[in-house]
Motif scaffolding. Sequence first.
Motif, PDB file in Angstrom:
ATOM      1  N   ALA A 152       0.842  -1.199   0.000  1.00  0.00           N
ATOM      2  CA  ALA A 152       0.000   0.000   0.000  1.00  0.00           C
ATOM      3  C   ALA A 152       0.877   1.249   0.000  1.00  0.00           C
ATOM      4  O   ALA A 152       1.991   1.242   0.531  1.00  0.00           O
ATOM      5  CB  ALA A 152      -0.917  -0.003   1.209  1.00  0.00           C
ATOM      6  N   ASP A 155      -4.048   6.305   0.828  1.00  0.00           N
ATOM      7  CA  ASP A 155      -5.461   5.983   1.019  1.00  0.00           C
ATOM      8  C   ASP A 155      -6.384   6.796   0.100  1.00  0.00           C
ATOM      9  O   ASP A 155      -7.549   7.005   0.397  1.00  0.00           O
ATOM     10  CB  ASP A 155      -5.858   6.191   2.478  1.00  0.00           C
ATOM     11  N   TRP A 158      -8.739   2.664  -3.477  1.00  0.00           N
ATOM     12  CA  TRP A 158      -8.499   1.232  -3.298  1.00  0.00           C
ATOM     13  C   TRP A 158      -8.181   0.623  -4.657  1.00  0.00           C
ATOM     14  O   TRP A 158      -8.716   1.056  -5.679  1.00  0.00           O
ATOM     15  CB  TRP A 158      -9.741   0.530  -2.751  1.00  0.00           C
ATOM     16  N   PHE A 160      -8.755  -3.034  -6.192  1.00  0.00           N
ATOM     17  CA  PHE A 160      -9.298  -4.372  -5.960  1.00  0.00           C
ATOM     18  C   PHE A 160      -8.436  -5.387  -6.697  1.00  0.00           C
ATOM     19  O   PHE A 160      -8.198  -5.259  -7.900  1.00  0.00           O
ATOM     20  CB  PHE A 160     -10.746  -4.446  -6.466  1.00  0.00           C
ATOM     21  N   SER A 188      -4.539   2.002  -1.516  1.00  0.00           N
ATOM     22  CA  SER A 188      -4.779   1.037  -0.438  1.00  0.00           C
ATOM     23  C   SER A 188      -5.076  -0.313  -1.068  1.00  0.00           C
ATOM     24  O   SER A 188      -5.703  -0.389  -2.137  1.00  0.00           O
ATOM     25  CB  SER A 188      -5.972   1.464   0.429  1.00  0.00           C
ATOM     26  N   LEU A 189      -4.627  -1.370  -0.410  1.00  0.00           N
ATOM     27  CA  LEU A 189      -4.841  -2.727  -0.903  1.00  0.00           C
ATOM     28  C   LEU A 189      -5.721  -3.501   0.080  1.00  0.00           C
ATOM     29  O   LEU A 189      -5.525  -3.406   1.289  1.00  0.00           O
ATOM     30  CB  LEU A 189      -3.505  -3.454  -1.082  1.00  0.00           C
ATOM     31  N   PRO A 190      -6.684  -4.251  -0.421  1.00  0.00           N
ATOM     32  CA  PRO A 190      -7.582  -4.983   0.481  1.00  0.00           C
ATOM     33  C   PRO A 190      -6.902  -6.189   1.110  1.00  0.00           C
ATOM     34  O   PRO A 190      -5.926  -6.720   0.578  1.00  0.00           O
ATOM     35  CB  PRO A 190      -8.716  -5.439  -0.448  1.00  0.00           C
ATOM     36  N   LEU A 221     -13.298  -3.345   2.081  1.00  0.00           N
ATOM     37  CA  LEU A 221     -13.042  -2.109   1.340  1.00  0.00           C
ATOM     38  C   LEU A 221     -13.886  -0.982   1.927  1.00  0.00           C
ATOM     39  O   LEU A 221     -14.698  -0.358   1.248  1.00  0.00           O
ATOM     40  CB  LEU A 221     -13.376  -2.310  -0.143  1.00  0.00           C
ATOM     41  N   ILE A 227     -13.053   2.790  -5.514  1.00  0.00           N
ATOM     42  CA  ILE A 227     -12.530   1.433  -5.633  1.00  0.00           C
ATOM     43  C   ILE A 227     -12.222   1.205  -7.106  1.00  0.00           C
ATOM     44  O   ILE A 227     -13.128   1.129  -7.933  1.00  0.00           O
ATOM     45  CB  ILE A 227     -13.552   0.398  -5.126  1.00  0.00           C
TER      46      ILE A 227
END
Length: 387
Positions: A152, A155, A158, A160, A188-190, A221, A227
């Motif tokens: 990551a 923020d 995201w 996916f 950001s990574l889930p 998420l 996203i």
Amino acid sequence: MSAKVSLGIDPEELASCVSCGLCLPHCPTFRVTGEEWASPRGRISAMREVQDHGAAVDAAFLSSMDTCVQCRGCEPACPSGVPFGSLMEATQASLARRRWGDWRRWGFRVLGHRWLLSLLSRTLAIVQRMRLVPSKRLGLPLIPLAQERLRASGDDVWLFTGCVMDAWQRSTHAAVKRVVEATGAGISLPGAGAGCCGALSLHAGLENHARALAIRTMGALEGSAPILVDSAGCGAALKEYGELVGTPEAAAFSRRVMDVHEWLAPRLEELPGVAVRSSDAVVAVHDPCHLRHVQRAHHPVAEVLARFATVVALDDEGLCCGAGGAYAAMQPELASSIRERKLEAIERTGAQIVASANPGCTIHLANAGVVVRHPLEIVDEAIDHDG
């Protein structure tokens, strides 16, 4: 007289088809077979016979349903707005409840467990290199033995990552991540909870499993950040969580979902300068069905690519390539026949490279000898990351 079998289809949706036939030229299975049972109109007629008139759920009915690619190319062409995708999903869900011994039920469940999928993928990679599995006949790509670790960086959005694509094509995610970060956005990574979007399970009729995966994905998420999705099939599934889960929270989640090209197109000026312009390379854009027909978001792909290469469109009106998620493995003969038409369209362009924003399409076309890249892999190689 036998009792009527309910397929769980909304009667109004089933009645909305007026059998005009305008869908026929847009159906890949009808185009290659010329048979009514292999068309949207024919499949809807068969659904009516079963649900309204008590016809048997026999081998002919099952074949008609199972041979549908679920590309949904018929939907934009339909003047009555028939929701063919939901008709197929309801029918497949009803059929799945009658197929307790179907091995596909268990195969799709693996997708929701990232650790298990990773283990099986590494095992398959080793077996491939020992030449113990007929990968080409099974339509499998060469699975990487090791995968780059993604980290990551912020923020703002995201990314996916999904299941099969993360296990087999993580290098594509890495390229997409570099391009997005080159605009100045942090990613950001889930976690493991967003391991699978549920699309393949839903297409196979495993509606409850797909819904459970959707709820897990939503939980992984959180927040309000956009996203971004680099797989057309996953993006279509995420954008329809509002219908699948049926809650206001799911609808709000779906509104946050964007195909990565949708997000990037208005931000092209934020990218660094072009280090290498592949102006001599002609790139043909193959629109994945779920990007063109479901998300209706295929135009930004060409818009993004045009800055970095000479882009040409195919002249086949967006017909399916035959990949269809797991379709190419389940219906290899039909999938290959459908692909032949796509290959002819590609050949007519004279393009050296095909760009497609869906992992199933890239694998299916590559197995026929086509050089296929994700569009943002081409962009990643072109931009000056050090500039």
